[in-house]
Design a protein around this motif. Structure first.
Motif, short mmCIF file in Angstrom:
data_model
loop_
_atom_site.label_atom_id
_atom_site.label_comp_id
_atom_site.label_asym_id
_atom_site.label_seq_id
_atom_site.Cartn_x
_atom_site.Cartn_y
_atom_site.Cartn_z
N GLU A 26 19.47 52.02 -17.00
CA GLU A 26 19.61 51.54 -15.62
C GLU A 26 19.87 52.67 -14.62
O GLU A 26 20.43 52.45 -13.55
N THR A 27 19.46 53.87 -14.96
CA THR A 27 19.62 54.99 -14.03
C THR A 27 18.62 54.84 -12.88
O THR A 27 17.43 54.61 -13.11
N ALA A 28 19.10 55.00 -11.65
CA ALA A 28 18.27 54.81 -10.46
C ALA A 28 17.73 56.15 -10.00
O ALA A 28 18.47 56.97 -9.44
N LEU A 29 16.43 56.37 -10.22
CA LEU A 29 15.79 57.62 -9.82
C LEU A 29 14.51 57.34 -9.04
O LEU A 29 13.54 58.10 -9.11
N GLY A 30 14.50 56.25 -8.30
CA GLY A 30 13.34 55.93 -7.48
C GLY A 30 13.05 57.06 -6.49
O GLY A 30 13.97 57.64 -5.92
N ARG A 31 11.76 57.37 -6.34
CA ARG A 31 11.28 58.42 -5.42
C ARG A 31 11.77 59.82 -5.80
O ARG A 31 11.68 60.75 -5.01
N ALA A 32 12.30 59.97 -7.02
CA ALA A 32 12.71 61.30 -7.46
C ALA A 32 11.48 62.18 -7.69
O ALA A 32 10.36 61.70 -7.89
N THR A 89 15.29 52.19 -16.87
CA THR A 89 15.32 53.37 -16.00
C THR A 89 14.36 53.16 -14.84
O THR A 89 13.20 52.80 -15.02
N ASP A 90 14.84 53.40 -13.61
CA ASP A 90 14.04 53.17 -12.41
C ASP A 90 13.50 54.50 -11.89
O ASP A 90 14.23 55.32 -11.35
N LEU A 91 12.20 54.71 -12.08
CA LEU A 91 11.50 55.87 -11.55
C LEU A 91 10.37 55.42 -10.62
O LEU A 91 9.37 56.12 -10.46
N GLN A 138 10.54 51.87 -15.18
CA GLN A 138 9.77 51.52 -14.00
C GLN A 138 9.15 52.77 -13.39
O GLN A 138 9.85 53.63 -12.85
N LEU A 139 7.84 52.88 -13.49
CA LEU A 139 7.10 53.98 -12.87
C LEU A 139 6.03 53.44 -11.94
O LEU A 139 5.05 54.13 -11.65
N HIS A 140 6.21 52.21 -11.46
CA HIS A 140 5.19 51.64 -10.59
C HIS A 140 5.14 52.43 -9.28
O HIS A 140 6.16 52.84 -8.73
N GLY A 141 3.91 52.67 -8.82
CA GLY A 141 3.73 53.43 -7.59
C GLY A 141 4.00 54.91 -7.73
O GLY A 141 4.00 55.64 -6.73
N ALA A 142 4.23 55.39 -8.96
CA ALA A 142 4.53 56.80 -9.17
C ALA A 142 3.25 57.63 -9.17
O ALA A 142 2.14 57.11 -9.34
N ASP A 155 8.58 51.09 -24.60
CA ASP A 155 8.26 49.67 -24.53
C ASP A 155 8.21 49.21 -23.07
O ASP A 155 9.06 49.61 -22.27
N TYR A 156 7.23 48.37 -22.77
CA TYR A 156 7.13 47.74 -21.44
C TYR A 156 7.11 48.78 -20.31
O TYR A 156 7.81 48.66 -19.31
#
Length: 223
Positions: free
Chosen positions: A68-74, A89-91, A110-114, A127-128
């Motif tokens: 659950e680490t938040a790294l969106g837009r990293a 993990t949020d990427l 989560q790598l959507h939009g990356a 997974d997933y």
């Protein structure tokens, strides 16, 4: 210099080759928009920490927990993620350029939009994996297991899957160019079989997928 081509004539991916300088050990946590340069994160539990918009340049994350680490837009540039593990993990919207991801154990990342450019995924199991609407260019998946990856609406250019397991993959709305699937050990496509234009598969894979192709166009096969 001209790019290499595969035996099929497709343009080969430019493989990530990360050469890290001497790194300084880092024992702190993550901060939103943090700036991390030339640091080594070793066996740190970064679970639940907030680091959206953070920048990692010439860094190594080894054995770190990323639940659950938040790294969106990293942004990860010239960096290595080795043996990282975590769920959720949020990427999303992140940028990875010249990055090696080695022996990762991740679920629901989560790598959507990356945007991924010159990235190597080697070994491990994910997974997933959510890559919806992501852009992948010069990306290599080698010897890894991808269970139910979601590539919906993604753009894949010069992407190679080498000796991988690709299980229950969602290719809905995918756009492909020079995507090499020939050495995938297990090729299982749940959705988006009609989006394989731009990919190269082996004759054995074609035989395996033939019933699904026939069903896709409404052909009934009977003995």
């Amino acid at each position: 210099m001209a790019r290499k081509t595969t035996r099929s004539g497709a343009t080969a991916a430019k493989r990530a080759e990360v050469r890290l300088p001497p790194l300084s050990p880092y024992g702190g946590g993550l901060e939103p928009d943090g700036d991390y340069d030339g640091l080594e994160f070793t066996d740190l539990d970064l679970s639940g920490q907030e680091g959206p918009g953070a920048r990692f340049i010439d860094c190594a994350l080894r054995g770190c927990g990323l639940d659950e680490t938040a790294l969106g837009r990293a942004r990860f540039v010239d960096s290595v993620l080795h043996g990282v593990k975590g769920v959720g993990t949020d990427l999303s919207g992140a940028s990875l350029r010249d990055v090696e991801v080695i022996d990762a154990r991740l679920g629901g990342v989560q790598l959507h939009g990356a945007v991924l450019e010159r990235v190597l995924f080697k070994g491990g199991k994910i997974d997933y994996l959510n890559l919806r609407k992501a852009r992948l260019r010069d990306v290599v998946f080698e010897g890894c297991v991808l269970s139910e990856p979601d590539f919906g609406g993604a753009e894949l250019e010069r992407v190679e899957f080498r000796d991988c397991v690709l299980r229950r993959a969602d290719l809905s709305g995918v756009r492909m160019k020079d995507v090499d699937l020939r050495t995938v050990a297990e090729l299982d496509i749940a959705r988006g079989l009609d989006r394989l234009a731009g990919a190269v598969i082996s004759s054995a894979q074609l035989l395996h997928l033939a019933p699904a192709f026939a069903a896709q166009i409404g052909v009934r096969v009977e003995d």
